[in-house]
Write a protein that holds these residues in place. Structure first.
Motif, PDB file in Angstrom:
ATOM      1  N   SER A  90     174.240  10.261  82.895  1.00  0.00           N
ATOM      2  CA  SER A  90     173.826  10.294  84.299  1.00  0.00           C
ATOM      3  C   SER A  90     175.085  10.240  85.138  1.00  0.00           C
ATOM      4  O   SER A  90     176.110   9.723  84.713  1.00  0.00           O
ATOM      5  CB  SER A  90     172.928   9.108  84.625  1.00  0.00           C
ATOM      6  N   THR A  93     174.922   7.694  90.212  1.00  0.00           N
ATOM      7  CA  THR A  93     174.788   7.641  91.672  1.00  0.00           C
ATOM      8  C   THR A  93     174.867   6.183  92.126  1.00  0.00           C
ATOM      9  O   THR A  93     175.519   5.848  93.098  1.00  0.00           O
ATOM     10  CB  THR A  93     173.414   8.214  92.117  1.00  0.00           C
ATOM     11  N   PHE A 138     177.232  15.844  83.482  1.00  0.00           N
ATOM     12  CA  PHE A 138     176.100  16.012  84.407  1.00  0.00           C
ATOM     13  C   PHE A 138     175.171  17.102  83.847  1.00  0.00           C
ATOM     14  O   PHE A 138     175.625  18.089  83.285  1.00  0.00           O
ATOM     15  CB  PHE A 138     176.655  16.428  85.778  1.00  0.00           C
ATOM     16  N   THR A 139     173.865  16.891  84.022  1.00  0.00           N
ATOM     17  CA  THR A 139     172.887  17.811  83.417  1.00  0.00           C
ATOM     18  C   THR A 139     172.653  19.105  84.204  1.00  0.00           C
ATOM     19  O   THR A 139     172.037  20.039  83.687  1.00  0.00           O
ATOM     20  CB  THR A 139     171.524  17.090  83.301  1.00  0.00           C
ATOM     21  N   GLY A 210     169.005  20.860  94.463  1.00  0.00           N
ATOM     22  CA  GLY A 210     168.469  19.549  94.100  1.00  0.00           C
ATOM     23  C   GLY A 210     169.597  18.651  93.665  1.00  0.00           C
ATOM     24  O   GLY A 210     170.772  18.983  93.807  1.00  0.00           O
ATOM     25  N   PRO A 213     168.749  13.905  97.910  1.00  0.00           N
ATOM     26  CA  PRO A 213     167.765  14.158  98.973  1.00  0.00           C
ATOM     27  C   PRO A 213     168.328  15.106 100.019  1.00  0.00           C
ATOM     28  O   PRO A 213     169.515  15.071 100.315  1.00  0.00           O
ATOM     29  CB  PRO A 213     167.543  12.771  99.587  1.00  0.00           C
ATOM     30  N   ASP A 232     163.439  23.492  96.606  1.00  0.00           N
ATOM     31  CA  ASP A 232     163.843  22.147  96.190  1.00  0.00           C
ATOM     32  C   ASP A 232     163.440  21.923  94.730  1.00  0.00           C
ATOM     33  O   ASP A 232     162.339  22.311  94.318  1.00  0.00           O
ATOM     34  CB  ASP A 232     163.110  21.121  97.079  1.00  0.00           C
ATOM     35  N   GLY A 235     164.878  16.269  89.367  1.00  0.00           N
ATOM     36  CA  GLY A 235     164.952  15.810  87.979  1.00  0.00           C
ATOM     37  C   GLY A 235     165.923  14.658  87.865  1.00  0.00           C
ATOM     38  O   GLY A 235     166.607  14.314  88.832  1.00  0.00           O
ATOM     39  N   LEU A 236     165.980  14.050  86.695  1.00  0.00           N
ATOM     40  CA  LEU A 236     166.940  12.973  86.460  1.00  0.00           C
ATOM     41  C   LEU A 236     167.297  12.958  84.989  1.00  0.00           C
ATOM     42  O   LEU A 236     166.477  13.292  84.131  1.00  0.00           O
ATOM     43  CB  LEU A 236     166.400  11.606  86.918  1.00  0.00           C
ATOM     44  N   SER A 237     168.556  12.620  84.713  1.00  0.00           N
ATOM     45  CA  SER A 237     169.036  12.740  83.335  1.00  0.00           C
ATOM     46  C   SER A 237     168.253  11.883  82.359  1.00  0.00           C
ATOM     47  O   SER A 237     167.982  12.320  81.238  1.00  0.00           O
ATOM     48  CB  SER A 237     170.523  12.432  83.249  1.00  0.00           C
ATOM     49  N   PRO A 242     167.586  18.337  85.340  1.00  0.00           N
ATOM     50  CA  PRO A 242     166.671  19.120  86.176  1.00  0.00           C
ATOM     51  C   PRO A 242     165.543  19.598  85.278  1.00  0.00           C
ATOM     52  O   PRO A 242     165.673  19.567  84.056  1.00  0.00           O
ATOM     53  CB  PRO A 242     167.550  20.287  86.651  1.00  0.00           C
ATOM     54  N   THR A 299     162.037   5.358  88.172  1.00  0.00           N
ATOM     55  CA  THR A 299     163.063   6.297  88.625  1.00  0.00           C
ATOM     56  C   THR A 299     163.854   5.782  89.820  1.00  0.00           C
ATOM     57  O   THR A 299     164.954   6.256  90.090  1.00  0.00           O
ATOM     58  CB  THR A 299     162.432   7.643  89.048  1.00  0.00           C
ATOM     59  N   ASP A 301     162.989   6.475  92.712  1.00  0.00           N
ATOM     60  CA  ASP A 301     162.764   7.496  93.743  1.00  0.00           C
ATOM     61  C   ASP A 301     161.392   7.319  94.378  1.00  0.00           C
ATOM     62  O   ASP A 301     160.404   7.117  93.679  1.00  0.00           O
ATOM     63  CB  ASP A 301     162.863   8.898  93.131  1.00  0.00           C
ATOM     64  N   PHE A 322     161.300  14.322  97.869  1.00  0.00           N
ATOM     65  CA  PHE A 322     161.934  13.013  97.730  1.00  0.00           C
ATOM     66  C   PHE A 322     162.945  12.849  98.847  1.00  0.00           C
ATOM     67  O   PHE A 322     163.923  13.584  98.898  1.00  0.00           O
ATOM     68  CB  PHE A 322     162.671  12.931  96.390  1.00  0.00           C
ATOM     69  N   ARG A 325     165.678   6.916  97.936  1.00  0.00           N
ATOM     70  CA  ARG A 325     165.552   6.082  96.738  1.00  0.00           C
ATOM     71  C   ARG A 325     165.238   4.666  97.176  1.00  0.00           C
ATOM     72  O   ARG A 325     165.664   4.244  98.242  1.00  0.00           O
ATOM     73  CB  ARG A 325     166.879   6.052  95.963  1.00  0.00           C
ATOM     74  N   LYS A 422     177.219  14.962  94.467  1.00  0.00           N
ATOM     75  CA  LYS A 422     176.251  14.275  95.325  1.00  0.00           C
ATOM     76  C   LYS A 422     176.942  13.591  96.488  1.00  0.00           C
ATOM     77  O   LYS A 422     177.998  13.031  96.353  1.00  0.00           O
ATOM     78  CB  LYS A 422     175.520  13.212  94.503  1.00  0.00           C
TER      79      LYS A 422
END
Ligand code: DLL
Length: 434
Positions: A90, A93, A138-139, A210, A213, A232, A235-237, A242, A299, A301, A322, A325, A422
């Motif tokens: 991840s 963030t 990063f994904t 994405g 936000p 838009d 996703g999250l690792s 994504p 999450t 989120d 979204f 967070r 980000k």
């Protein structure tokens, strides 16, 4: 276009049935193979075979980022490392990064999910897709890459090349689709204006953005400046990267890929599951992941479920965009605030740009919030009266809405830091000052 007609348009009862079957097999696998889940299920007397509905899932406690950190790096893997063919992490963030793994099958699913994301935005094999997400731990980069290849599009992996280089490639290679973070898209759009490149020199038509936000105001300015239709994607690792939920051409919520994930919305304070339509924290359970399944992952989120069917033909549940967070929240003079609330006020103040940062400091024992916001290029900085008016309007609007006094610092256009990854909206210096 709907990439996977069978799963994306499956009737609600059928998808529920499929979810329960896949959930049971996932629970069995984690119970057998992940010591963390074995201990947890034993402690709470959870027997995987007895989880027969989505409601039964509520018996299982949440998994959080802290769980992943405690089991760093591979403790949450449900397969031996020799079956893991890819490792990502991840972006961290908030806090220390966490590690995620994929088996060959996981990668196959991921590529297919990303093909769905791209197809829902209208991407076809005739497109040239420029991927300006970071390729690395990063994904984003790899996720989009394999999906676009599966569709058969021509992939240009520019990764985080500087905006000017992105633009030259975009023009020379005749890019039609751009995928990156919305803040990077904005940086590219600004550079485009600066370089005075004529819109006829570009053949761009779609943008898929994405990883952070972004507001509707930002969407329209990116659409105008890059001459594209902007979508838009979320996703999250920890869950996949994504490829979790994404917009279709109706842009009315993000379709969740329910044949791979089960979603719940909870009250972030009490952990209680909320009914559809109520805003809360998204909790996800993976039901096909082999290397690192996640059960009830919080999450962080905030969103809500939209159950009404979408005219696009997909039957899946949608998640509202979204905007924030739960841990982005900050408290100033006892008032709980999210950056998106400040952003929506700024969006209504004339002559401000969608670039802002919130600085929180402690001065003489008092918390101070300073809003730094860029003003439009056409505002000249010696027009003191005009500037004062903008400043006062922001202060007054915030006071009316939230009852707090803030400082406002107007900065010249392009003065605030631009990022390729980000963006960081809130800089809280209170802890450093104690
Ligand atoms: O950001 C995965 C991704 C890559 C998503 C490319 C979309 C496009 P992480 O680095 O693990 O993974 O960060 C995940 O980013 O929990 C959200 O807080 C935020 N986020 C991701 N997409 C959106 C979005 C990738 N569309 C964290 N809107 C998530 C708002 C988003 N926030």
């Amino acid at each position: 276009m709907i990439w996977n007609i069978e799963y994306e348009t499956m009737a609600r009862e059928d998808i529920r049935q499929l979810q329960i079957e896949r959930l049971q097999s996932t629970l069995n696998r984690v119970y057998k193979n992940v010591p963390y889940y074995k201990a947890l299920f034993d402690e709470y007397h959870i027997i995987p075979e007895e989880i027969n509905s989505i409601a039964d899932l509520r018996q299982i406690p949440f998994t959080t980022k802290a769980t992943l950190r405690e089991n760093y790096p591979y403790g949450m893997f449900a397969v031996p490392l020799r079956e893991v063919v890819r490792i990502h992490s991840s972006s961290g963030t908030t806090g220390k990064p966490t590690v995620v793994g994929y088996t060959r099958n996981d990668l196959k699913h991921w590529s297919e999910l990303m093909a769905r994301v791209l197809a829902a935005a209208g991407v076809t094999k005739d497109d040239t897709v420029q991927i300006a997400f970071d390729y690395g731990l990063f994904t984003g980069g790899f996720g989009f890459h394999y999906g676009a290849e599966l569709i058969g599009a021509s992939v240009v992996p520019t990764s985080l090349a500087a905006p000017e280089k992105q633009i030259h490639i975009m023009r020379d290679y005749r890019t039609t689709v751009l995928a990156c973070s919305p803040s990077f898209a904005l940086a590219i759009a600004e550079k485009l204006k600066e370089l005075k490149i004529n819109r006829n020199e570009l053949v761009m038509r779609i943008g898929i953005f994405g990883s952070e936000p972004w507001s509707e105001k930002l969407r329209s300015s990116i659409q105008n400046d890059l001459f594209i239709d902007a979508y838009d994607t979320y996703g999250l690792s920890e869950i996949m990267g994504p490829g979790v939920a994404s917009e279709c051409d109706r842009k009315n919520g993000l379709h969740l890929f329910e044949d791979h994930y089960i979603a719940e919305i909870i009250d972030p304070d009490t952990g209680k599951v909320l009914p559809p339509g109520e805003m809360g924290e998204l909790v996800l359970t993976t039901i096909t992941k082999e290397a690192m399944p996640m059960i009830r992952y919080r999450t962080g989120d905030l969103t809500k479920m939209i159950e009404e069917s979408c005219p696009c033909g997909r039957k899946s549940l949608r998640l509202a965009r979204f905007t924030t967070r739960s841990d982005d929240m900050f408290i100033i003079h006892g008032v709980k605030l999210f950056p998106s609330q400040i952003e929506s006020i700024l969006a209504t103040v004339e002559h401000t740009e969608p670039h802002y940062q919130l600085i929180i400091e402690r001065e003489g024992g008092m918390d101070e919030l300073e809003i730094q916001v860029e003003v439009s290029e056409n505002i000249v900085f010696d027009e003191v009266k005009k500037l004062m008016k903008i400043q006062d309007e922001i202060k007054q609007r915030i006071f009316e809405e939230y009852g707090i006094h803030v400082k406002v610092k107007l900065v010249e256009s392009k003065r605030l830091e631009r990022t390729q990854g980000k963006i960081k909206r809130v800089i809280d210096r209170r802890n450093q000052q104690q």
